[in-house]
Design a protein around this motif. Structure first.
Motif, PDB file in Angstrom:
ATOM      1  N   VAL A 102       0.895  -1.365   0.083  1.00  0.00           N
ATOM      2  CA  VAL A 102       0.080   0.128  -0.217  1.00  0.00           C
ATOM      3  C   VAL A 102       0.969   1.395  -0.033  1.00  0.00           C
ATOM      4  N   ARG A 103       1.742   1.363   0.882  1.00  0.00           N
ATOM      5  CA  ARG A 103       2.726   2.260   0.651  1.00  0.00           C
ATOM      6  C   ARG A 103       3.651   2.686  -0.351  1.00  0.00           C
ATOM      7  N   ALA A 104       3.943   1.466  -0.940  1.00  0.00           N
ATOM      8  CA  ALA A 104       4.535   1.596  -2.383  1.00  0.00           C
ATOM      9  C   ALA A 104       3.861   2.216  -3.457  1.00  0.00           C
ATOM     10  N   SER A 105       2.553   1.523  -3.433  1.00  0.00           N
ATOM     11  CA  SER A 105       1.673   2.314  -4.476  1.00  0.00           C
ATOM     12  C   SER A 105       1.345   3.753  -4.118  1.00  0.00           C
ATOM     13  N   THR A 106       1.173   4.062  -3.060  1.00  0.00           N
ATOM     14  CA  THR A 106       0.913   5.500  -2.489  1.00  0.00           C
ATOM     15  C   THR A 106       2.082   6.368  -3.096  1.00  0.00           C
ATOM     16  N   PHE A 107       3.167   6.017  -2.614  1.00  0.00           N
ATOM     17  CA  PHE A 107       4.591   6.787  -2.819  1.00  0.00           C
ATOM     18  C   PHE A 107       5.177   7.017  -4.355  1.00  0.00           C
ATOM     19  N   VAL A 108       4.546   6.017  -5.175  1.00  0.00           N
ATOM     20  CA  VAL A 108       4.778   6.049  -6.378  1.00  0.00           C
ATOM     21  C   VAL A 108       3.976   6.853  -7.292  1.00  0.00           C
ATOM     22  N   ALA A 109       2.634   6.827  -6.651  1.00  0.00           N
ATOM     23  CA  ALA A 109       1.651   7.584  -7.188  1.00  0.00           C
ATOM     24  C   ALA A 109       1.937   9.338  -7.117  1.00  0.00           C
ATOM     25  N   GLY A 133       3.177  12.167  -9.712  1.00  0.00           N
ATOM     26  CA  GLY A 133       2.388  13.376  -9.631  1.00  0.00           C
ATOM     27  C   GLY A 133       0.848  12.768  -9.961  1.00  0.00           C
ATOM     28  N   ASN A 134       0.472  11.672  -9.697  1.00  0.00           N
ATOM     29  CA  ASN A 134      -0.888  11.394  -9.890  1.00  0.00           C
ATOM     30  C   ASN A 134      -1.493  10.582  -8.871  1.00  0.00           C
ATOM     31  N   LEU A 135      -1.803  11.086  -7.590  1.00  0.00           N
ATOM     32  CA  LEU A 135      -2.377  10.439  -6.687  1.00  0.00           C
ATOM     33  C   LEU A 135      -3.529   9.671  -6.709  1.00  0.00           C
ATOM     34  N   GLY A 136      -4.163  10.310  -7.818  1.00  0.00           N
ATOM     35  CA  GLY A 136      -5.568   9.791  -8.131  1.00  0.00           C
ATOM     36  C   GLY A 136      -5.501   8.137  -8.449  1.00  0.00           C
ATOM     37  N   ALA A 137      -4.158   7.859  -9.197  1.00  0.00           N
ATOM     38  CA  ALA A 137      -3.759   6.594  -9.544  1.00  0.00           C
ATOM     39  C   ALA A 137      -3.445   5.653  -8.461  1.00  0.00           C
ATOM     40  N   ALA A 138      -3.303   6.215  -7.380  1.00  0.00           N
ATOM     41  CA  ALA A 138      -2.759   5.265  -6.434  1.00  0.00           C
ATOM     42  C   ALA A 138      -3.458   3.943  -6.180  1.00  0.00           C
ATOM     43  N   PRO A 139      -4.866   3.952  -6.325  1.00  0.00           N
ATOM     44  CA  PRO A 139      -5.438   2.498  -6.223  1.00  0.00           C
ATOM     45  C   PRO A 139      -5.338   1.462  -7.499  1.00  0.00           C
ATOM     46  N   ASP A 140      -4.621   1.961  -8.465  1.00  0.00           N
ATOM     47  CA  ASP A 140      -4.354   1.269  -9.613  1.00  0.00           C
ATOM     48  C   ASP A 140      -2.954   0.860  -9.757  1.00  0.00           C
ATOM     49  N   VAL A 141      -2.033   1.528  -8.856  1.00  0.00           N
ATOM     50  CA  VAL A 141      -0.590   1.213  -8.836  1.00  0.00           C
ATOM     51  C   VAL A 141      -0.387  -0.024  -8.125  1.00  0.00           C
ATOM     52  N   VAL A 142       0.517  -1.045  -8.816  1.00  0.00           N
ATOM     53  CA  VAL A 142       0.681  -2.411  -8.453  1.00  0.00           C
ATOM     54  C   VAL A 142       2.240  -2.396  -8.458  1.00  0.00           C
ATOM     55  N   VAL A 143       2.960  -2.365  -7.095  1.00  0.00           N
ATOM     56  CA  VAL A 143       4.226  -2.302  -7.033  1.00  0.00           C
ATOM     57  C   VAL A 143       4.509  -3.724  -6.139  1.00  0.00           C
ATOM     58  N   PRO A 144       5.153  -5.001  -6.805  1.00  0.00           N
ATOM     59  CA  PRO A 144       5.463  -6.007  -5.867  1.00  0.00           C
ATOM     60  C   PRO A 144       6.316  -5.946  -4.909  1.00  0.00           C
ATOM     61  N   VAL A 145       6.256  -6.128  -3.643  1.00  0.00           N
ATOM     62  CA  VAL A 145       7.210  -5.912  -2.408  1.00  0.00           C
ATOM     63  C   VAL A 145       7.523  -7.371  -1.946  1.00  0.00           C
ATOM     64  N   VAL A 146       8.683  -7.931  -1.995  1.00  0.00           N
ATOM     65  CA  VAL A 146       9.149  -8.921  -1.609  1.00  0.00           C
ATOM     66  C   VAL A 146       9.837  -9.094  -0.166  1.00  0.00           C
ATOM     67  N   GLY A 147      10.515 -10.128   0.300  1.00  0.00           N
ATOM     68  CA  GLY A 147      11.267 -10.319   1.308  1.00  0.00           C
ATOM     69  C   GLY A 147      10.908 -10.566   2.609  1.00  0.00           C
ATOM     70  N   GLY A 148      10.480  -9.492   3.519  1.00  0.00           N
ATOM     71  CA  GLY A 148       9.787  -9.499   4.683  1.00  0.00           C
ATOM     72  C   GLY A 148       9.174  -8.352   5.306  1.00  0.00           C
ATOM     73  N   HIS A 149       9.040  -8.119   6.439  1.00  0.00           N
ATOM     74  CA  HIS A 149       8.177  -6.869   6.776  1.00  0.00           C
ATOM     75  C   HIS A 149       8.869  -6.288   7.898  1.00  0.00           C
ATOM     76  N   SER A 150      10.074  -5.777   7.754  1.00  0.00           N
ATOM     77  CA  SER A 150      10.932  -4.775   8.616  1.00  0.00           C
ATOM     78  C   SER A 150      12.045  -4.528   7.857  1.00  0.00           C
ATOM     79  N   GLY A 151      12.288  -2.965   7.860  1.00  0.00           N
ATOM     80  CA  GLY A 151      13.440  -2.244   7.463  1.00  0.00           C
ATOM     81  C   GLY A 151      13.950  -2.620   6.376  1.00  0.00           C
ATOM     82  N   HIS A 182       3.039   1.268 -12.975  1.00  0.00           N
ATOM     83  CA  HIS A 182       3.274   2.607 -13.302  1.00  0.00           C
ATOM     84  C   HIS A 182       4.730   2.866 -13.143  1.00  0.00           C
ATOM     85  N   PRO A 183       5.528   3.013 -14.459  1.00  0.00           N
ATOM     86  CA  PRO A 183       7.077   3.203 -14.387  1.00  0.00           C
ATOM     87  C   PRO A 183       7.310   4.540 -13.571  1.00  0.00           C
ATOM     88  N   LEU A 184       8.362   4.444 -12.965  1.00  0.00           N
ATOM     89  CA  LEU A 184       8.845   5.557 -12.477  1.00  0.00           C
ATOM     90  C   LEU A 184       9.327   6.626 -13.504  1.00  0.00           C
TER      91      LEU A 184
END
Length: 336
Positions: free
Chosen positions: A153-160, A164-182, A194-196
């Protein structure tokens, strides 16, 4: 008929999570459990005009057993929140015992339920639940999930925001792998839907990665000692729980990252291990969900050199975190 249960329902994550599950039309029964205030939370939610019947219990009179009876999906946000200067390892000392006790209750009362672990540190608490289940003979690696959805969710929001298009945030998909800390959080930004921006400076890329990895610190600091990420975590937990329920009811093609046992899909685990160059018992990868839980683990795929560096940095920390969870159960003097 779907019964969802929230263990830790009166807390900062538990209350908004319970609200979101109450208004989910796929849920017909909602069981709430905590050490304080649960009946009041349940009474409050029960006035909302949605189909789910709500009941809340406290520890006395077999409250945990009553809550878990008949559960299809169990979400665990129980534990203390992170405070300024506190790492997820600090949290472990407090939350490990809480999670272990709840896992024992699930194993004895609802061993076939899908278990979604939110309690931090997820990299260690998921192995704790697994080890408890193993000792009690009910471990099914396909039904245990560490909720890493907030990183997505954070990755999608921050990429959006960056494009410059926060309206696209719900549609942005960024795979996040590994674990859940740092550093164990590895966003595969090269695979973003949505490419950088072209020509993004290295410093800006690194800042984005760091913000995704340490977004929780941003919230802890902003709350100035009064708490950690609760509302966004509740949203993320409800999103993942909804995907589990949709898969449980037979919907196909649902894929979401989650921190799972690689024993859940040996073929997928073999492909991941080949990519990682290291055997791991648990890893957060893209998971295809089905009626039995984990259907398939997806490999990392083509990643950049910068992402390879991030994956390499994540592995030693993941190994340490996983071993911490396993060792906690082995060293515990409490009889199961």
């Amino acid at each position: 008929m779907v019964k969802a249960v929230v263990l830790g329902a009166a807390g900062g994550i538990g209350q908004p999570l319970s609200l979101l599950l109450k208004v989910n039309p796929l849920i017909t029964e909602l069981g709430l459990y905590d050490i304080v205030n649960t009946p009041g939370v349940a009474a409050d939610l029960s006035h909302i005009a949605t189909p789910a019947k709500v009941e809340g219990y406290l520890p006395p009179d077999d409250g945990l057993i009553k809550t878990l009876t008949g559960a299809d999906v169990v979400v665990i946000p129980a534990g203390v929140p992170r405070k300024p200067g506190m790492t997820r390892d600090d949290l472990f000392k407090i939350n490990a015992g809480i999670v272990k006790g709840l896992a024992e209750g699930i194993a004895k009362t609802a061993p076939k339920a899908f278990v979604l672990v939110i309690s931090n540190p997820v990299n260690s608490t998921v192995p704790i639940v697994a080890e408890v289940f193993k000792k009690l003979g009910v471990f099914d690696p396909k039904r245990l999930f560490g909720v890493t959805t907030l990183d997505v969710v954070r990755a999608s929001t921050f990429v959006a925001e960056l494009i410059g298009n926060l309206g696209a945030a719900p549609d942005v998909v960024v795979p996040v792998v590994g674990g859940h800390s740092g550093v164990t959080i590895v966003p595969l930004l090269s695979q973003s839907s949505h490419p950088l921006p072209a020509g993004l400076a290295t410093a800006d890329y690194e800042a984005l990665v760091k913000r995704i990895q340490f977004g929780g610190d941003e919230v802890v600091k902003a709350k100035d000692g009064t708490g950690s990420a609760t509302l966004s975590m509740a949203y993320a937990g409800a999103e993942f729980a909804t995907k589990i329920i949709r898969a449980l009811k037979g919907e196909k093609g649902i894929i979401a990252p989650s921190f799972v046992s690689l024993a859940s899909d040996p073929a997928g685990a073999a492909a991941l291990t080949a990519e990682l160059g290291q055997e791991l018992a648990y890893f957060s990868s893209r998971v295809e969900l089905g009626p039995q839980g984990v259907e398939k683990l997806y490999p990392l795929g083509t990643i950049t050199d910068a992402e390879k560096v991030l994956v390499k940095a994540a592995i030693p920390e993941l190994i340490k975190n996983i071993e911490t969870g396993v060792s906690f159960v082995e060293a515990s003097t409490n009889k199961l």
